[in-house]
Design an enzyme around this catalytic site. Structure first.
Site: not given
Ligand code: HXC
Length: 260
Positions: A111, A68, A114, A134
């Site tokens: 997400g 998400a 999911e 998360e």
């Molecule tokens: C918003 C995101 C994002 C996300 C990545 N980006 N995931 N933006 N929401 N979930 C954005 C980053 O901010 C970045 O933007 C760009 O995408 C590229 O990501 P990087 O981190 O620079 O890439 P990399 O170093 O290759 O790492 C990849 C990754 C990492 C390991 C997947 O992006 C990451 O950890 N993402 C978050 C994963 C996460 O926590 N997902 C769960 C979300 S919560 P910029 O602008 O900086 O270039 C969720 C909730 C579900 O899903 C329901 C419960 C509430």
């Protein structure tokens, strides 16, 4: 099903298969509200289209979806989340009757994992990584992850993934039963389109009955599920496609399903 009106996804048909591609590459297909609204609307339109028998949902090589959209959620209060019933609408995807195939390459996190689990088949590229990170953001899965992951892989691995945030690769996902096939990354889309095409060649109403029956096993107890399965099985005998499918077998020829 043309792309008009979609900013965050691409929508096309390949024969009798609907193909939806998440298209926010700069943010690894982070699922903001408008992306999910577009995805649900496109899948709902395919569900209603008699010319489409199955849908493939995919992302990019690097990410199916990295979760998400954290930036969209970061400043929300409890009341905002509750009042909007955040994620409620995404659940509409699970109420569709058409079979959904997730083709997962790269990250399927939070997400994104999911979303894959809301689909009926999950086909993974060897590059796929599944996780529920998360906990590291100070939240927990909120789109069904605690329920569907636990049902899919069992309590031990679900607890491990959800409490530590550990990602698993495609092979571990296959062993755990989270995905049904793993293929080389460059084969992924073809494999998913072929699987969906195979489904789309069957009788659509009967495929929908079968999906409902298996989903019932996943969502309810066995005793009730078997009763529902029997009723769904009986109802297949109300279709011309059952008559045709069984007659074709007896006559040693290919079936010509009318309701494809
Ligand atoms: C918003 C995101 C994002 C996300 C990545 N980006 N995931 N933006 N929401 N979930 C954005 C980053 O901010 C970045 O933007 C760009 O995408 C590229 O990501 P990087 O981190 O620079 O890439 P990399 O170093 O290759 O790492 C990849 C990754 C990492 C390991 C997947 O992006 C990451 O950890 N993402 C978050 C994963 C996460 O926590 N997902 C769960 C979300 S919560 P910029 O602008 O900086 O270039 C969720 C909730 C579900 O899903 C329901 C419960 C509430």
């Amino acid at each position: 099903h043309e792309n008009i009106g979609h900013e965050n996804i691409r929508v096309e048909t390949r024969g009798r298969v609907g193909l939806i591609t998440l298209n926010r590459p700069k943010v690894l297909n982070a699922l903001n509200k408008s992306t999910m609204d577009e995805l649900v609307a496109a899948a709902t339109a395919f569900d209603a289209d008699p010319g489409v028998g199955a849908v493939v949902i995919t992302g990019s090589a690097k990410a199916f979806a990295a979760g998400a959209d954290i930036k969209e959620m970061a400043s929300q209060s409890y009341m905002d989340m509750y009042a909007a019933d955040w994620f409620r609408h995404w659940e509409d995807l699970t109420r569709l009757r058409i079979p959904l195939v997730a083709a997962v390459s790269g990250y399927a996190l939070g997400g994104g994992c999911e979303l894959a689990m809301m689909c009926d088949l999950v086909i993974a590229a060897d590059s796929a990584r599944f996780g529920q990170p998360e906990i590291s953001l100070g939240v927990l899965p909120g789109m069904g992850g605690t329920q569907r992951l636990t049902r899919a892989v069992g309590k031990a691995l679900a607890m491990d993934m959800i409490l530590t945030g550990r990602q698993i690769d495609a092979e571990e996902a296959l062993r755990a039963g989270l995905v049904s096939r793993v293929v080389a990354a460059e084969r992924l889309l073809d494999e998913a389109l072929e699987a969906a095409g195979t489904i789309a060649e069957k009788s659509k109403p009967v495929a929908m009955l079968a999906k409902e029956a298996v989903s019932t096993a996943f969502e309810t107890g066995v005793t009730h599920g078997v009763q529902i399965e029997r009723r769904l099985f009986h109802s297949a005998f109300a279709t011309e496609d059952q008559k045709e499918g069984m007659a074709a077998f007896v006559e040693k020829r290919k079936p010509e399903f009318r309701h494809r």
